[in-house]
Design a protein around this motif. Structure first.
Motif, short mmCIF file in Angstrom:
data_model
loop_
_atom_site.label_atom_id
_atom_site.label_comp_id
_atom_site.label_asym_id
_atom_site.label_seq_id
_atom_site.Cartn_x
_atom_site.Cartn_y
_atom_site.Cartn_z
N ARG B 300 0.85 -1.20 0.00
CA ARG B 300 0.00 0.00 0.00
C ARG B 300 0.88 1.24 0.00
O ARG B 300 1.84 1.34 0.75
CB ARG B 300 -0.95 0.04 1.20
N LEU B 301 0.51 2.18 -0.85
CA LEU B 301 1.24 3.44 -0.96
C LEU B 301 0.27 4.59 -0.70
O LEU B 301 -0.77 4.70 -1.35
CB LEU B 301 1.85 3.57 -2.36
N ASP B 302 0.63 5.43 0.27
CA ASP B 302 -0.13 6.65 0.51
C ASP B 302 0.73 7.85 0.14
O ASP B 302 1.84 7.99 0.65
CB ASP B 302 -0.56 6.73 1.98
N VAL B 303 0.20 8.67 -0.72
CA VAL B 303 0.97 9.80 -1.26
C VAL B 303 0.41 11.10 -0.75
O VAL B 303 -0.80 11.33 -0.81
CB VAL B 303 0.92 9.79 -2.81
N LEU B 304 1.30 11.95 -0.26
CA LEU B 304 0.95 13.34 0.01
C LEU B 304 1.71 14.18 -1.00
O LEU B 304 2.94 14.24 -0.98
CB LEU B 304 1.35 13.71 1.45
N GLN B 305 0.96 14.76 -1.93
CA GLN B 305 1.57 15.50 -3.04
C GLN B 305 1.57 16.99 -2.74
O GLN B 305 0.52 17.56 -2.44
CB GLN B 305 0.81 15.24 -4.34
N ASP B 306 2.73 17.62 -2.84
CA ASP B 306 2.83 19.07 -2.70
C ASP B 306 2.52 19.69 -4.06
O ASP B 306 3.26 19.48 -5.03
CB ASP B 306 4.25 19.42 -2.23
N SER B 307 1.44 20.44 -4.13
CA SER B 307 1.04 21.05 -5.40
C SER B 307 1.68 22.40 -5.63
O SER B 307 1.55 22.96 -6.72
CB SER B 307 -0.49 21.26 -5.43
N GLY B 308 2.34 22.94 -4.59
CA GLY B 308 2.75 24.33 -4.69
C GLY B 308 1.55 25.24 -4.48
O GLY B 308 0.50 24.79 -4.02
N ALA B 309 1.70 26.50 -4.82
CA ALA B 309 0.70 27.49 -4.43
C ALA B 309 -0.61 27.36 -5.20
O ALA B 309 -1.68 27.63 -4.66
CB ALA B 309 1.27 28.89 -4.61
N TYR B 310 -0.52 26.99 -6.47
CA TYR B 310 -1.74 26.87 -7.28
C TYR B 310 -1.73 25.50 -7.93
O TYR B 310 -0.76 25.16 -8.62
CB TYR B 310 -1.78 27.97 -8.34
N PRO B 311 -2.76 24.71 -7.75
CA PRO B 311 -2.72 23.35 -8.30
C PRO B 311 -2.54 23.38 -9.81
O PRO B 311 -3.34 23.97 -10.54
CB PRO B 311 -4.09 22.78 -7.92
N GLY B 312 -1.48 22.78 -10.28
CA GLY B 312 -1.24 22.62 -11.70
C GLY B 312 -1.14 21.14 -11.99
O GLY B 312 -1.73 20.31 -11.27
N PHE B 313 -0.36 20.81 -13.01
CA PHE B 313 -0.24 19.40 -13.35
C PHE B 313 0.33 18.59 -12.19
O PHE B 313 0.02 17.41 -12.01
CB PHE B 313 0.63 19.24 -14.61
N GLY B 314 1.17 19.26 -11.38
CA GLY B 314 1.77 18.57 -10.23
C GLY B 314 0.73 18.00 -9.28
O GLY B 314 0.93 16.94 -8.69
N ALA B 315 -0.38 18.71 -9.15
CA ALA B 315 -1.41 18.26 -8.21
C ALA B 315 -2.01 16.92 -8.61
O ALA B 315 -2.49 16.16 -7.76
CB ALA B 315 -2.51 19.33 -8.10
N VAL B 316 -2.00 16.64 -9.91
CA VAL B 316 -2.64 15.39 -10.36
C VAL B 316 -1.60 14.31 -10.71
O VAL B 316 -1.96 13.24 -11.20
CB VAL B 316 -3.59 15.63 -11.57
N LEU B 317 -0.33 14.57 -10.41
CA LEU B 317 0.69 13.55 -10.63
C LEU B 317 0.38 12.22 -9.94
O LEU B 317 0.70 11.15 -10.47
CB LEU B 317 2.07 14.04 -10.17
N PRO B 318 -0.21 12.26 -8.73
CA PRO B 318 -0.50 10.98 -8.07
C PRO B 318 -1.36 10.04 -8.92
O PRO B 318 -1.33 8.82 -8.72
CB PRO B 318 -1.24 11.40 -6.79
#
Lengths: 157, 763
Positions: B300-318
């Motif tokens: 099992r993998l639980d991910v906490l993704q840092d999106s930075g200040a405004y959610p961009g593509f990084g926010a949906v990397l998980p």
């Protein structure tokens, strides 16, 4: 202020602001855009050119400091018939470039390195290119290219 | 003889090597004025006032604008997946949320005047509490968007099975940092824009996706598609960070429209380090369980993704991370859940691998931790759990369907090239002798997804009356070598020499559609579209030839050796491509031409095994990479030279993340790594030459049999190096060192382990 210098064997004379960096002088005043700017802290080496045959980072030299000196840029390599020199050719043969942005600086740095150390080891090349950053090639083929060029003995006339 | 599979030198190179490429900043644009952004130097603050009057009055300054002047909408949410209350304005409005956020745009006659004027803009801030650590942000105590009531931008949660690990004899868990890194293309962001005489906006952009830039300009500036022409001259690297459109791009376009003058903008490196999106930035908690004899049963993998200040593509990397949860292993039960939060930092985005390196880093680190727990060789543990080659297509517990692979072969070859047994012997010798320089051997077996987005791609082939070929492609290379590779594909089909083939890309007027270059998609979808167009043009040529020969169409054949058509059995009478192009012109008044919009046939799953050999100086903590062995399988290889180049670059970026690179903020949100003097961009001196091999398992998914190779190097290398460093320290009692494994961290881990051992000894 007006400054004069030799750039790729051409006499150049232009008015510049005192704060003008050599790289901006070459790009904006002389119109040679082969030399690129990759950072603002003298870290990346994309702007490397030769001053009197030795590599300098042209973002760290004021144009005024280079007055009266001889500068060579990527456009000044190769012969009058458009043939690439051994370093340029080795970069193509070894796939030593991808996006091309670091390439002019890298080629000038290798040129300077081989003048100082005509038969470098791989470790010499890696240490010698520490100040030239590339994000595409992982350096593997750049190092190959430098070593391959060192094995080509150019005929000097 | 086929040209495919040969080490064809790049046709792109001579220009770069003799006069340099033509990047956006190199474009001649007579009368152009310069755009500069004034950026926030506060991580989180209310903007009390902005006084631009002195800047505006400065000689050489044309105008100064803030967000209210623009009257433009906020950026939309990414794929309508992220929290709709968190969209960024074009320029900061009311609140700034990270250091580097643009607040004011200045247009001046010269770059110098713009920079001077920027110094004269007075911004009065009222500081707000700052949250940088995503773990803190998750607590929702300091909110970036109070109106949202939360910092959570995006979640993936498919529920959890409480019994997931019940059957396991051994369960181990670990929290892992997959640190924030900076993509650092050597060329930063850059744009130039002007209005043409016929009233169109011509926009040059350092982008991976020119059509995406066009669509964004059309949408934000309220123009019609035919009013915008986007071109990409040479682009100095992208690595995912230039796949998205940025606010600055739109503002530059707006300035050209508003002022009616040519404008240009090139960010400085210091701007780029805080403005261009960052990558990775996950905190992971992983749990792995299985039998004592080495069968992994649950993960099992639980991910906490840092999106930075405004959610961009990084926010949906998980989303991509989850897709690859269980890696190349046959694990009966696997789960992945994620939460993406906003923090007062630069927005995160795609960076080489984009979500998949994070998945691989987690599972590969956990495989090593599990192997250590059950005292099994990590190579043997992997061998026992890899999916077998007769099990494809293989559906994983998270419903990803892997196309095809021979994972054991890649592992075996990597171990053979490395001489794994000998390395372990040398490691034992050094451990026994207490050598200051300990050897670490790290493995990473990976599988990743390429061409994972649903877009198709455009390709066209046109035969000119002089027999030369024009190829147009919707992909947009920035170093990958598409001109060479696409020429090879077309030459292979048509029998025309690659020197006579021109490849055109990155111009929205000449190439009508295109999704661009990202996600390791280009060859398998863009190349395949061009390949199909070449096949289609042959069919059209056969129609024309049949008319000329007055023969049955089915009897017309293309002789590739002579690049001409003849009737089967009568090779003496033939028509060249040029003659058929002339025939097409005579018949239809148009060129001999075929264009294709190839629908995506779906993703492919490259795989491989990397082995890293490192030496760790136990007195200083310094890690030296001695060797890096990469066995990659991207299906059919069109040009090994280019494929190796992709692997090499990926390895360097992977090693960089494992050992050196990290974007760091202080607690007030000040970036501490915002120049290349501070950020540990990896250099030639820190890397060895690589030992690369390919195995070729063609995919049935596309006609070329090709998978993507652009990101495999990064995905495979990072965990191998990370595991190697941890492996070198294992016998000293060190269980784990987070990336980047800097000398300070390694040395501290050794010291702490020694202190624990001593304490035990005394107790």
């Amino acid at each position: 202020m007006r400054i004069e210098m030799m750039v790729n064997a051409n006499a150049e004379s232009h008015d510049v602001e005192a704060r003008t960096l050599l790289v901006h002088y070459l790009r904006d005043a002389v119109g040679l855009t082969g030399t690129n700017v990759g950072c603002d802290t003298t870290s990346c080496g994309a702007c490397t050119v030769l001053m009197n045959g030795e590599s300098v980072k042209s973002c760290t030299v004021l144009a005024a400091q280079a007055a009266g000196e001889a500068i060579t840029t990527i456009e000044g390599l190769g012969d009058e018939f458009g043939q690439m020199d051994r370093v340029q050719q080795a970069f193509q043969d070894c796939h030593g470039l991808q996006c091309g942005y670091c390439t002019p600086g890298m080629v000038m740095a290798v040129t300077s390195l081989l003048r100082e150390n005509p038969e470098p080891t791989e470790a010499d090349v890696r240490l010698g290119l520490e100040g030239n950053l590339c994000r595409c090639t992982g350096y593997h083929n750049i190092v190959e290219a430098a070593l391959a060029a060192s094995r080509v003995h150019e005929v000097h006339q | 003889m086929s040209i495919l599979g040969n080490r064809v030198l790049r046709r792109e190179d001579p220009k770069f090597l003799t006069v340099g490429g033509t990047y956006v900043a190199d474009l001649e644009l007579p009368g152009s004025v310069h755009v500069t952004f004034v950026r926030s130097n506060m991580a989180h603050a209310k903007i009390v006032s902005v006084d631009s009057s002195r800047a505006k009055a400065m000689p050489g300054v044309i105008d100064v604008f803030s967000n209210d002047d623009l009257g433009l909408a906020n950026f939309p949410t990414i794929m309508e997946m992220t929290n709709a209350a968190m969209t960024p304005p074009m320029l900061a409005s009311g609140t700034v949320r990270f250091v580097g956020e643009p607040i004011v745009v200045i247009v001046a006659e010269t770059r110098e005047a713009a920079a001077d004027a920027a110094e004269l803009v007075v911004i009065d801030y009222e500081p707000l509490p700052v949250v940088i650590d995503p773990v803190e942000a998750r607590k929702d105590e300091i909110l970036l968007f109070p109106e949202a009531g939360t910092n959570v931008a995006f979640t993936l949660d498919f529920g959890g099975d409480d019994t997931l690990f019940d059957a396991c004899e051994v369960v181990v868990e670990l929290t892992l940092a997959n640190q924030r890194v900076a993509p650092c293309p050597l060329e930063g962001r850059s744009a130039a824009a002007h209005m043409t005489a016929d009233g169109r906006l011509e926009f040059s952009s350092a982008t991976q996706a020119p059509h995406g830039v066009r669509d964004a300009l059309v949408s934000f500036l309220g123009l019609e598609p035919e009013q915008v022409h986007v071109v990409t001259p040479d682009v100095g690297g992208g690595f995912g960070a230039k796949a998205s459109v940025y606010q600055e791009d739109i503002v530059v376009g707006w300035c050209a429209l508003r002022l009616g003058r040519p404008v240009r903008w090139t960010e400085t490196r210091s701007e780029s380090m805080v403005g261009l999106g960052h990558g990775r930035a996950q905190v992971q908690h992983a749990r792995i369980g299985g039998t004592r004899d080495g069968i992994v049963q649950a993960y099992r993998l639980d991910v906490l993704q840092d999106s930075g200040a405004y959610p961009g593509f990084g926010a949906v990397l998980p989303f991509m991370t989850r897709t690859m949860t269980s890696g190349p292993y046959k694990i009966a039960r696997a789960e992945c859940a994620s939460v993406s939060v906003v923090t007062n930092s630069t927005t995160t985005t795609a960076y080489r691998g984009a979500g998949r390196p994070e998945a691989t880093a987690a599972i590969e680190r956990m495989m090593d931790v599990f192997a250590r727990e059950i005292e099994m060789d990590p190579a043997e543990l992997r061998r026992r759990n890899l999916i077998s080659k007769d099990e494809f297509p293989y559906t994983t517990p998270v419903e990803t369907v892997y196309d095809v692979g021979d994972y054991h072969r890649a592992l075996d070859l990597a171990l053979e090239v490395a001489d794994y047994e000998q390395l372990r012997t040398e490691q034992s010798r050094r451990r026994l002798s207490g050598d200051v320089r300990q050897l670490g051997i790290g493995l990473s077996c990976y599988v990743e997804i390429t061409n994972g987005l649903p877009d198709g791609e455009f390709g066209a082939v046109e035969i000119r009356p002089d027999g030369k070929v024009i190829v147009r492609t919707g992909t947009s290379p920035h170093g990958q070598g598409h001109v060479t590779a696409w020429s090879m594909l077309v030459a292979e089909q048509l029998g025309i020499a690659i020197e006579d083939i021109e490849v055109i890309y990155g111009d929205t007027d000449v190439v009508p559609r295109g999704a661009g270059t990202m996600g390791s998609r280009s060859l398998q979808i863009g190349g395949a579209a061009v390949n199909q167009a070449a096949l289609d043009v042959i069919e059209k040529a056969k129609d024309l030839a049949a008319d000329l020969f007055e023969a049955d169409r089915g009897d017309v054949v293309l002789d590739k050796a002579s690049a001409s058509f003849h009737v089967v059995g009568s090779p003496a009478v033939s028509h060249s491509w040029a003659e058929l192009a002339a025939a097409a012109l005579a018949k239809d008044g148009g060129p001999l031409f075929a264009e294709v919009d190839l629908a995506s046939p779906g993703p492919t799953f490259p795989f491989g095994t990397h082995v890293s050999v490192v030496e760790v100086d136990t007195e200083t903590g310094k890690v030296t990479v001695l060797r890096h062995i990469a066995v990659d399988d991207a299906g059919r290889i069109v040009n090994p030279l280019l494929a190796e180049g992709q692997v090499h670059g990926g390895i360097a970026q992977g090693v960089a993340q494992a050992l050196l690179e990290e974007v760091v903020y202080d607690l007030d949100g000040n970036p501490l790594t915002s120049t290349l003097a501070d950020y540990s961009f990896i250099s030639a001196a820190e890397l060895p030459s690589y030992e690369t091999r390919f195995t070729e398992t063609p995919t049935p998914v596309n006609a070329l049999g090709a998978k993507g190779i652009g990101e495999s190097g990064t995905i495979g290398s990072t965990p191998a190096v990370h595991n190697a460093v941890c492996d070198a320290l294992a016998h000293l009692g060190v269980r784990h060192v987070d990336m980047p494994t800097t000398p300070m961290r390694v040395w501290s881990a050794i010291e702490e382990a020694a202190a624990r051992t001593n304490a035990k000894g005394q107790g």
